[in-house]
Motif scaffolding. Structure first.
Motif, PDB file in Angstrom:
ATOM      1  N   ILE A   1       1.127  -1.729   0.123  1.00 17.53           N
ATOM      2  CA  ILE A   1       0.000   0.509  -0.296  1.00 17.53           C
ATOM      3  C   ILE A   1       0.921   1.463  -0.053  1.00 17.53           C
ATOM      4  CG2 ILE A   1      -1.975   1.302   1.420  1.00 17.53           C
ATOM      5  CD1 ILE A   1      -2.623  -1.214   2.605  1.00 17.53           C
ATOM      6  N   GLU A   2       0.636   1.731  -1.065  1.00 14.72           N
ATOM      7  CA  GLU A   2       1.806   3.388  -1.311  1.00 14.72           C
ATOM      8  C   GLU A   2       1.331   4.566   0.313  1.00 14.72           C
ATOM      9  OE1 GLU A   2       4.038   3.245  -2.999  1.00 14.72           O
ATOM     10  OE2 GLU A   2       4.065   1.466  -3.958  1.00 14.72           O
ATOM     11  N   ASN A   3      -0.047   4.371   0.182  1.00 14.99           N
ATOM     12  CA  ASN A   3      -0.483   5.699   0.684  1.00 14.99           C
ATOM     13  C   ASN A   3      -0.154   4.909   2.645  1.00 14.99           C
ATOM     14  OD1 ASN A   3      -1.830   7.413   3.019  1.00 14.99           O
ATOM     15  ND2 ASN A   3      -3.257   8.034   1.286  1.00 14.99           N
ATOM     16  N   ALA A   4       0.354   5.820   3.101  1.00 18.22           N
ATOM     17  CA  ALA A   4       0.659   5.477   4.649  1.00 18.22           C
ATOM     18  C   ALA A   4       0.051   5.656   5.598  1.00 18.22           C
ATOM     19  CB  ALA A   4       2.386   6.699   5.452  1.00 18.22           C
TER      20      ALA A   4
ATOM     21  N   SER B   1      -3.157   4.735   5.129  1.00 15.07           N
ATOM     22  CA  SER B   1      -4.301   3.313   4.275  1.00 15.07           C
ATOM     23  C   SER B   1      -2.890   1.792   4.701  1.00 15.07           C
ATOM     24  CB  SER B   1      -4.386   3.140   3.093  1.00 15.07           C
ATOM     25  OG  SER B   1      -5.012   4.385   3.046  1.00 15.07           O
ATOM     26  N   ARG B   2      -1.591   2.705   4.598  1.00 10.50           N
ATOM     27  CA  ARG B   2      -1.355   1.408   5.287  1.00 10.50           C
ATOM     28  C   ARG B   2      -1.311   1.115   6.644  1.00 10.50           C
ATOM     29  NH1 ARG B   2       2.906   2.693   2.288  1.00 10.50           N
ATOM     30  NH2 ARG B   2       4.282   3.391   4.134  1.00 10.50           N
TER      31      ARG B   2
END
Length: 231
Positions: free
Chosen positions: A11-14, A16-17
């Protein structure tokens, strides 16, 4: 609302990750607890976040239960490694024994064939085996003769080359010393043949002159009558 299938990639979004990590971590810890309770299994779970924070779970209630579970795991792996090594060693020993047995049989066959080629141990051979041995000996003898003839031809060629070199050196030395070169060997050979023919002729003539006519008389020798008359 139907949830879509989650793609298995980072997941690229921190934010969301981080949210996904927290949810799935709690779910994983809950599943580990349920497994230990429902199935009476010894469960140990270790999780490290991206920032290096440790999350752990152990189903054992004793002190240092997680370490005990890890020690048990390591001991188990060590035992499996030893047992696996023992199995591998056993397999290697079986292969080595098979190789040794096959090699011993092959050596015995070679020794038997060698004795038969030397003429020993032919009592147990059939006619076909004797024919095969004879054919093999003939082939070997033909190869040996071929090799021998080749070596003889090579030696003859070398001797001819040496003869030419020596004759050349002889001619050069005679020229340096002011001597006449030796004539061809063929001329000398012709002269020798003529001399031999002359000797043969002389020998035949001598044999003819030495022959004496003889006659065989039976009885007492005849007296020669004298031409003079007794008065």
């Amino acid at each position: 609302m139907v949830r879509g299938k989650t793609q298995m990639k980072r997941i690229e979004n921190a934010a969301s990750r981080q949210v996904t990590f927290s949810k799935r971590r709690n779910g994983l810890l809950k599943k580990a607890f349920e497994l230990s309770v429902l199935c009476d299994a010894e469960v140990a779970l270790i999780i490290f976040s991206t920032r290096g924070k440790l999350y752990e779970f152990s189903s054992c209630s004793r002190c240092f239960s997680l370490n005990n579970t890890i020690d048990r795991f390591q001991k188990r792996m060590k035992d499996q490694g030893l047992s696996g090594k023992a199995v591998q060693d056993h397999d290697h020993m079986e292969l080595a024994n098979e190789d040794t047995s096959s090699m011993a049989k092959r050596i015995e066959f070679i020794e038997s064939s060698k004795r038969k080629l030397l003429g020993d141990g032919l009592e147990s051979c059939s006619i076909d085996e004797l024919q095969q041995i004879e054919n093999q000996l003939e082939r070997s003898l033909a190869k040996i003769r071929e090799r021998k003839n080749l070596m003889l031809r090579e030696q003859i060629e070398l001797m001819k080359e040496e003869e030419k070199s020596l004759l050349k050196q002889n001619v050069e030395l005679r020229e340096k010393c002011g001597m006449q070169p030796i004539g061809p060997l063929n001329n000398r050979g012709g002269g020798e043949e003529e001399e031999d023919e002359e000797d043969d002729v002389e020998t035949e003539s001598e044999t003819e002159t030495m022959e004496v006519e003889t006659e065989l008389f039976i009885g007492p020798p005849k007296r020669q009558r004298s031409s003079k008359k007794i008065p």
